[in-house]
Design an enzyme around this catalytic site. Sequence first.
Site, PDB file in Angstrom:
ATOM      1  N   THR A 136       0.804  -1.215   0.000  1.00  0.00           N
ATOM      2  CA  THR A 136       0.000   0.000   0.000  1.00  0.00           C
ATOM      3  C   THR A 136       0.840   1.270   0.000  1.00  0.00           C
ATOM      4  O   THR A 136       0.491   2.243  -0.672  1.00  0.00           O
ATOM      5  CB  THR A 136      -0.904  -0.003   1.254  1.00  0.00           C
ATOM      6  OG1 THR A 136      -1.703  -1.185   1.208  1.00  0.00           O
ATOM      7  CG2 THR A 136      -1.796   1.203   1.318  1.00  0.00           C
TER       8      THR A 136
ATOM      9  N   ASP B 100       1.711  -7.236  -4.091  1.00  0.00           N
ATOM     10  CA  ASP B 100       0.885  -7.180  -2.886  1.00  0.00           C
ATOM     11  C   ASP B 100       1.472  -8.255  -1.983  1.00  0.00           C
ATOM     12  O   ASP B 100       1.642  -9.402  -2.420  1.00  0.00           O
ATOM     13  CB  ASP B 100      -0.583  -7.483  -3.222  1.00  0.00           C
ATOM     14  CG  ASP B 100      -1.466  -7.323  -1.996  1.00  0.00           C
ATOM     15  OD1 ASP B 100      -1.196  -7.995  -0.972  1.00  0.00           O
ATOM     16  OD2 ASP B 100      -2.418  -6.548  -2.042  1.00  0.00           O
ATOM     17  N   SER B 101       1.775  -7.918  -0.755  1.00  0.00           N
ATOM     18  CA  SER B 101       2.575  -8.854   0.036  1.00  0.00           C
ATOM     19  C   SER B 101       1.835 -10.151   0.353  1.00  0.00           C
ATOM     20  O   SER B 101       2.455 -11.125   0.776  1.00  0.00           O
ATOM     21  CB  SER B 101       3.106  -8.183   1.300  1.00  0.00           C
ATOM     22  OG  SER B 101       2.157  -8.157   2.313  1.00  0.00           O
ATOM     23  N   SER B 102       0.535 -10.200   0.120  1.00  0.00           N
ATOM     24  CA  SER B 102      -0.161 -11.484   0.275  1.00  0.00           C
ATOM     25  C   SER B 102       0.244 -12.466  -0.821  1.00  0.00           C
ATOM     26  O   SER B 102       0.005 -13.656  -0.716  1.00  0.00           O
ATOM     27  CB  SER B 102      -1.671 -11.273   0.271  1.00  0.00           C
ATOM     28  OG  SER B 102      -2.008 -10.493   1.393  1.00  0.00           O
TER      29      SER B 102
ATOM     30  N   ASP C 110       0.956  -7.080   5.076  1.00  0.00           N
ATOM     31  CA  ASP C 110       0.339  -8.380   5.361  1.00  0.00           C
ATOM     32  C   ASP C 110       1.353  -9.469   5.718  1.00  0.00           C
ATOM     33  O   ASP C 110       1.143 -10.225   6.660  1.00  0.00           O
ATOM     34  CB  ASP C 110      -0.521  -8.833   4.177  1.00  0.00           C
ATOM     35  CG  ASP C 110      -1.795  -7.997   4.047  1.00  0.00           C
ATOM     36  OD1 ASP C 110      -2.087  -7.222   4.979  1.00  0.00           O
ATOM     37  OD2 ASP C 110      -2.493  -8.132   3.022  1.00  0.00           O
TER      38      ASP C 110
ATOM     39  N   THR D 236       5.105  -9.531  14.634  1.00  0.00           N
ATOM     40  CA  THR D 236       3.870 -10.095  14.090  1.00  0.00           C
ATOM     41  C   THR D 236       2.914  -8.955  13.765  1.00  0.00           C
ATOM     42  O   THR D 236       2.846  -7.981  14.504  1.00  0.00           O
ATOM     43  CB  THR D 236       3.188 -10.992  15.158  1.00  0.00           C
ATOM     44  OG1 THR D 236       4.117 -11.997  15.547  1.00  0.00           O
ATOM     45  CG2 THR D 236       1.947 -11.666  14.651  1.00  0.00           C
TER      46      THR D 236
ATOM     47  N   THR E 171       3.701 -22.254  20.578  1.00  0.00           N
ATOM     48  CA  THR E 171       2.429 -22.005  21.272  1.00  0.00           C
ATOM     49  C   THR E 171       1.496 -21.111  20.453  1.00  0.00           C
ATOM     50  O   THR E 171       1.943 -20.267  19.688  1.00  0.00           O
ATOM     51  CB  THR E 171       2.654 -21.382  22.668  1.00  0.00           C
ATOM     52  OG1 THR E 171       1.374 -20.999  23.202  1.00  0.00           O
ATOM     53  CG2 THR E 171       3.546 -20.153  22.623  1.00  0.00           C
ATOM     54  N   GLN E 172       0.210 -21.328  20.647  1.00  0.00           N
ATOM     55  CA  GLN E 172      -0.795 -20.463  20.024  1.00  0.00           C
ATOM     56  C   GLN E 172      -0.861 -19.099  20.710  1.00  0.00           C
ATOM     57  O   GLN E 172      -1.452 -18.165  20.171  1.00  0.00           O
ATOM     58  CB  GLN E 172      -2.185 -21.126  20.093  1.00  0.00           C
ATOM     59  CG  GLN E 172      -2.293 -22.360  19.241  1.00  0.00           C
ATOM     60  CD  GLN E 172      -3.640 -23.065  19.360  1.00  0.00           C
ATOM     61  OE1 GLN E 172      -4.655 -22.447  19.662  1.00  0.00           O
ATOM     62  NE2 GLN E 172      -3.644 -24.355  19.120  1.00  0.00           N
ATOM     63  N   CYS E 173      -0.278 -19.005  21.899  1.00  0.00           N
ATOM     64  CA  CYS E 173      -0.287 -17.720  22.613  1.00  0.00           C
ATOM     65  C   CYS E 173       0.687 -16.759  21.940  1.00  0.00           C
ATOM     66  O   CYS E 173       1.712 -17.168  21.415  1.00  0.00           O
ATOM     67  CB  CYS E 173       0.145 -17.907  24.064  1.00  0.00           C
ATOM     68  SG  CYS E 173      -0.938 -18.992  24.991  1.00  0.00           S
TER      69      CYS E 173
END
Length: 359
Positions: free
Chosen positions: A30, A74-76, A107, A183, A294-296
């Site tokens: 963007t 586009d970074s996706s 992204d 992240t 971990t998902q955390c």
Amino acid sequence: MLSTKPYPQTSHHHNQKQVPRILLIYTGGTIGMIENPASGALEPFDFPRFRSYVPELQGFHLDIDAFAFDTPIDSSDMEPRYWVEMAHVIATHYNDYDGFVMLHGTDTMAYTASALSFMLQNLGKPVIITGSQLPIGQLRTDGKENLLTSIEIAAATNEKGQPIVTEVCIFFENRLLRGNRTTKINAEGFNAFRSYNYPPLATAGIHIKYEEHLIKRPQPTAPFTPHYLLNTGVMILTLFPGIGPEVVDACFNVKGLRAVILKTFGAGNAPQKPWLMQRIERLIDNGIIVVNVTQCSKGAVEMNRYETGLHLLQAGVVPGYDSTIESVITKLMFLLGHDYPTDKIIRLMNTNIAGEITA
Ligand code: ASP
């Protein structure tokens, strides 16, 4: 894919060594899109036009050159082959510039930052990746601040004239974050990135305040070494209450699979179902690397803390420590790309090689 040579931005003072040289690398996203005033549509980067939206660039006492991917991404749509190109651009121009600023879509910025942190081994210069949530031509853009501060950081030196930042970072909003600790956490707000397990390397307020003791330094005796080999035979399996053997079988039987990241609960825990443990053990027996993350968002995997984690440890699952998912998947691609034997990959997964884990 890439333009053959950087196009000059400001007047050059190449003979005057004291003017730092910065290479601006535009990959897409963007930030570099410009709104067509007639149609309102976002159009891809054109450096002279882009520059006209940022007259502030003239205010720097710097030589700034720009290098653009022919087709903005586009970074996706990001792929490892583009990381190879980015590493190539930096390596080719490594000796000609004091710092690098890379404009990138938000992204997958954290994946790119993580990948480059492994690929650009023993980096001794700043590589600052930034982008924005609103295009640079829009009135309320966050792109200008991000770009200008990133350039300032890429040019910053200490009293000995050495670069202050010697690693791949993401600068966004007001924080400089270690790339492989970062992240994307917000699809809307300007403050879109976090590094939950490592403090910011710098904070930009009235002054840019560097935390020099937190910044990774290159080994003085080893040269900067770029790496270009990546293997994408990796996958991520997120555990959830109710997960069944069919799902796990479908994931574990993928052709060409070399490593699985298990996104576990809490401190690295998984259901204690015999069917699950048997499948994980079989995978490891077949030489596939299984890493526990971990998902955390914050904290680390500690498989010996609970019975539900201990089983995984005993089966030979490798701890991901406090890795981000972006860093663990790109680290695996990097290590697998080098075709190291499994035991060496496991040893390196347990080693902090680019500041990515607290081991
Ligand atoms: N989809 C865009 C990209 O990542 C979003 C952005 O640039 O923020 O390239």
